[in-house]
Design a protein around this motif. Structure first.
Motif, PDB file in Angstrom:
ATOM      1  N   GLN A 176       0.336  -1.369  -0.342  1.00  0.00           N
ATOM      2  CA  GLN A 176       0.273   0.062  -0.081  1.00  0.00           C
ATOM      3  C   GLN A 176       0.810   1.546   0.019  1.00  0.00           C
ATOM      4  O   GLN A 176       0.224   2.611  -0.160  1.00  0.00           O
ATOM      5  N   ALA A 202      -5.563  -1.022  -7.682  1.00  0.00           N
ATOM      6  CA  ALA A 202      -6.634   0.013  -7.732  1.00  0.00           C
ATOM      7  C   ALA A 202      -6.234   1.007  -8.165  1.00  0.00           C
ATOM      8  O   ALA A 202      -6.781   2.131  -8.662  1.00  0.00           O
ATOM      9  N   ASN A 203      -5.389   1.312  -8.315  1.00  0.00           N
ATOM     10  CA  ASN A 203      -4.219   3.163  -8.452  1.00  0.00           C
ATOM     11  C   ASN A 203      -4.592   3.022  -9.851  1.00  0.00           C
ATOM     12  O   ASN A 203      -5.247   3.729 -10.547  1.00  0.00           O
ATOM     13  N   ASN A 218      -7.914   2.762 -10.719  1.00  0.00           N
ATOM     14  CA  ASN A 218      -8.787   3.853 -10.390  1.00  0.00           C
ATOM     15  C   ASN A 218      -8.530   5.197 -11.769  1.00  0.00           C
ATOM     16  O   ASN A 218      -9.258   6.155 -11.783  1.00  0.00           O
ATOM     17  N   THR A 227      -0.730   0.129  -6.640  1.00  0.00           N
ATOM     18  CA  THR A 227      -1.789  -0.416  -6.705  1.00  0.00           C
ATOM     19  C   THR A 227      -2.717  -0.969  -8.188  1.00  0.00           C
ATOM     20  O   THR A 227      -2.758  -0.183  -8.711  1.00  0.00           O
TER      21      THR A 227
END
Length: 244
Positions: A173, A195-196, A199, A193
């Motif tokens: 993280q 997700a990064n 997104n 990540t």
């Protein structure tokens, strides 16, 4: 930070001896997965970010792309790309990926292979790519997998007999700067990540189309017994996104 290790003579010479540098796309373990995620390239205007030796540029033209622009910061890489290329529909430009400037809607397809983990401002690049694509255009990118980039050492944990026990994941993280070693040289990479990555693309206006964490192709696995260890953790993350 705009890094240009590939114009370092020692680094470039070692890079030039890598299987993917000698054998091209067919020697790249992730190529079959990336190729499957590319859209139809016939009559498309294509931009390749971090084009290196120009393998993907030439492939796009083999698929009858209308035109291709390859961008790279390394003059040595571009010199090699030009030496390998005899096609007036392919143009190579020396630019940092972050510094690209094109017209809105100038491209139908943008691709980037294993370059964007060297770029600090991924969000800026995504917004630019979104602007330069036509509506419905596709952005396909591959990066080193976040499981691979999380721990700066980027190496296995070894047992007493030198056996590879496991791949360590730590500080997942904690995104950002990583000082690591590649081809016996200090190299800066940027860990993000999953997700990064996703997104940031979504926030730039893209719709996710497909995600891949590819295994090496069977012919790559057959080249070396050590390649079997590539099945133990993902090394690459590939994302295909579409401009809404």
């Amino acid at each position: 930070m705009k890094q240009n290790k590939y114009d370092d003579l020692g680094f470039f010479e070692k890079y030039s001896q890598m299987p993917r540098s000698v054998g091209g796309l067919n020697a790249a373990g992730e190529w079959s997965a990336l190729r499957a995620m590319l859209p139809e390239l016939r009559d498309k205007r294509v931009l390749d970010l971090g084009c290196g030796f120009g393998w993907h540029c030439r492939y796009a033209r083999e698929q009858q792309a209308r035109s291709v622009v390859g961008v790279d910061l390394s003059e040595k890489m571009l010199t090699q790309a030009r030496d390998y290329t005899n096609d007036s529909a392919i143009e190579y430009r020396r630019l940092a990926i972050e510094d690209i400037e094109f017209q809105a809607g100038e491209f139908d397809v943008v691709l980037s292979s294993l370059a964007l983990h060297y770029v600090d401002q991924f969000d800026v690049v995504c917004r630019k790519v979104h602007q330069y694509l036509v509506t419905g255009g596709t952005f396909v990118l591959s990066v080193e997998h976040p499981i691979f980039t999380a721990h700066a050492a980027q190496d296995w944990h070894y047992g007493a007999q030198g056996e590879r026990l496991h791949w360590p994941v730590d500080n997942y993280q904690d995104e950002g700067f990583r000082q690591t070693q590649f081809l016996d040289h200090d190299v800066v990479k940027y860990h993000r990540t999953i997700a990064n990555y996703m997104n940031t693309l979504i926030n730039a206006g893209f719709r996710m189309k497909e995600i891949s964490e590819p295994q090496p192709a069977q012919e790559i696995l057959a080249m070396s017994s050590e390649m079997r260890d590539e099945l133990r953790r993902p090394m690459f993350l590939i994302i295909a996104a579409v401009k809404e």
